[in-house]
Design a protein around this motif. Structure first.
Motif, PDB file in Angstrom:
ATOM      1  N   PRO A   1      36.064  41.888  33.101  1.00 39.79           N
ATOM      2  CA  PRO A   1      34.874  42.698  32.838  1.00 39.79           C
ATOM      3  C   PRO A   1      34.858  43.408  31.497  1.00 39.79           C
ATOM      4  N   THR A   2      36.032  43.732  30.967  1.00 42.29           N
ATOM      5  CA  THR A   2      36.106  44.448  29.689  1.00 42.29           C
ATOM      6  C   THR A   2      37.459  44.149  29.062  1.00 42.29           C
ATOM      7  N   SER A   3      37.731  44.763  27.932  1.00 42.89           N
ATOM      8  CA  SER A   3      39.003  44.538  27.247  1.00 42.89           C
ATOM      9  C   SER A   3      39.430  45.811  26.540  1.00 42.89           C
ATOM     10  N   ALA A   4      40.706  45.852  26.161  1.00 44.26           N
ATOM     11  CA  ALA A   4      41.213  47.004  25.422  1.00 44.26           C
ATOM     12  C   ALA A   4      40.468  47.178  24.103  1.00 44.26           C
ATOM     13  N   LEU A   5      40.104  46.065  23.466  1.00 43.20           N
ATOM     14  CA  LEU A   5      39.390  46.156  22.187  1.00 43.20           C
ATOM     15  C   LEU A   5      38.003  46.763  22.373  1.00 43.20           C
ATOM     16  N   MET A   6      37.281  46.372  23.412  1.00 46.24           N
ATOM     17  CA  MET A   6      35.973  46.972  23.680  1.00 46.24           C
ATOM     18  C   MET A   6      36.098  48.472  23.917  1.00 46.24           C
ATOM     19  N   ILE A   7      37.107  48.865  24.685  1.00 44.98           N
ATOM     20  CA  ILE A   7      37.320  50.280  24.971  1.00 44.98           C
ATOM     21  C   ILE A   7      37.676  51.033  23.693  1.00 44.98           C
ATOM     22  N   GLU A   8      38.539  50.431  22.864  1.00 45.55           N
ATOM     23  CA  GLU A   8      38.930  51.062  21.599  1.00 45.55           C
ATOM     24  C   GLU A   8      37.722  51.251  20.684  1.00 45.55           C
ATOM     25  N   ARG A   9      36.839  50.261  20.639  1.00 45.65           N
ATOM     26  CA  ARG A   9      35.636  50.369  19.810  1.00 45.65           C
ATOM     27  C   ARG A   9      34.724  51.498  20.319  1.00 45.65           C
ATOM     28  N   ARG A  10      34.586  51.599  21.624  1.00 47.78           N
ATOM     29  CA  ARG A  10      33.753  52.672  22.190  1.00 47.78           C
ATOM     30  C   ARG A  10      34.319  54.044  21.848  1.00 47.78           C
ATOM     31  N   ILE A  11      35.617  54.192  21.997  1.00 45.52           N
ATOM     32  CA  ILE A  11      36.262  55.481  21.708  1.00 45.52           C
ATOM     33  C   ILE A  11      36.113  55.819  20.230  1.00 45.52           C
ATOM     34  N   GLY A  12      36.300  54.820  19.359  1.00 48.16           N
ATOM     35  CA  GLY A  12      36.146  55.058  17.922  1.00 48.16           C
ATOM     36  C   GLY A  12      34.757  55.532  17.564  1.00 48.16           C
ATOM     37  N   ALA A  13      33.734  54.930  18.170  1.00 48.40           N
ATOM     38  CA  ALA A  13      32.358  55.344  17.904  1.00 48.40           C
ATOM     39  C   ALA A  13      32.102  56.752  18.431  1.00 48.40           C
ATOM     40  N   LEU A  14      32.679  57.060  19.595  1.00 48.60           N
ATOM     41  CA  LEU A  14      32.520  58.397  20.168  1.00 48.60           C
ATOM     42  C   LEU A  14      33.148  59.454  19.277  1.00 48.60           C
ATOM     43  N   VAL A  15      34.320  59.175  18.760  1.00 46.14           N
ATOM     44  CA  VAL A  15      35.004  60.109  17.863  1.00 46.14           C
ATOM     45  C   VAL A  15      34.199  60.320  16.586  1.00 46.14           C
TER      46      VAL A  15
END
Length: 236
Positions: free
Chosen positions: A38-52
């Motif tokens: 359903p998702t990946s570590a890279l997708m999660i990392e990209r989301r966190i980076g945008a949030l920061v």
């Protein structure tokens, strides 16, 4: 009852943690052998980076089975990223040796990661390079090669790789850049998508540079040399 020395307790705790991590990893790899990821570590990392950074970020991602992806797309990423994919066991030692020799004499560094290594990294690990990450990547690559078929590795890779800012997987990329499902991609379109993979946040499939166009033509030639979509159909 005699109490264990503190250092033995630490070693025993570390051993239990290691066993738990190994067992958990094996369970996840086994699960993803059968179910869509359903998702990946890279997708999660990209989301966190945008949030920061305080900027909006939308992930475009849709899982499709390999049967609903044009064989030319699989052929394109094999031609572009890992031509020995059908034959190696996770690591292309010849490519690694060539990359090391190249990097000794060039400022522009060349990688030698296989599709299996890239899949392991994209799914489970962080993007920034380090020896620690490479160690985890090697272990996870072996797990994938032992637990999955080559077809499954390619299927998960095509469904998780980044093709542009917020665009993950070939189905989302095909609809975003060409307005069609992945099963309808032609060889030229597949080669164009594969051409941006060295740096999908810099190179764009919807506004290809001269470099991307040249790489697209090179990939098309390599696809023909590999037999086109037959290289995907032949995977076990």
């Amino acid at each position: 009852m005699t109490k264990r020395p503190w250092w033995k307790r630490i070693l025993l705790g570390a051993a239990w943690v290691s066993l738990a991590v190994l067992g958990g990893t094996a369970a996840v790899v086994l699960l993803f052998r059968f179910v869509p990821v359903p998702t990946s570590a890279l997708m999660i990392e990209r989301r966190i980076g945008a949030l920061v950074e305080g900027r909006p970020y939308e992930v475009r991602h849709a899982w499709v089975p390999l049967e609903r992806i044009a064989p030319s797309m699989g052929a394109a990423v094999i031609a572009a990223e890992d031509q020995n994919f059908p034959d190696h066991f996770g690591f292309d030692w010849q490519a690694i040796e060539k990359a090391l020799e190249h990097n000794e004499h060039s400022r522009r560094k060349r990688g030698a990661s296989t599709l299996s290594q890239q899949t392991a990294k994209n799914l489970f690990l962080w993007e920034r390079r380090s020896w620690v990450r490479k160690g985890f990547e090697a272990y996870l690559t072996l797990m994938l090669e032992l637990g999955w078929s080559k077809r499954r590795i390619l299927e998960v890779y095509l469904n998780s790789v980044e093709f542009g800012d917020g665009v993950f997987g070939v189905e989302a990329a095909s609809r975003r850049f060409f307005g069609k499902p992945a099963r309808a991609l032609g060889p030229s379109e597949a080669a164009l998508l594969a051409a941006v993979l060295p740096n999908p946040r810099k190179y764009r499939a919807d506004a290809p540079s001269a470099y991307v166009r040249a790489r697209q033509e090179w990939i098309l030639n390599q696809m023909r040399n590999l037999g086109g979509g037959q290289v995907v159909k032949a995977l076990g």
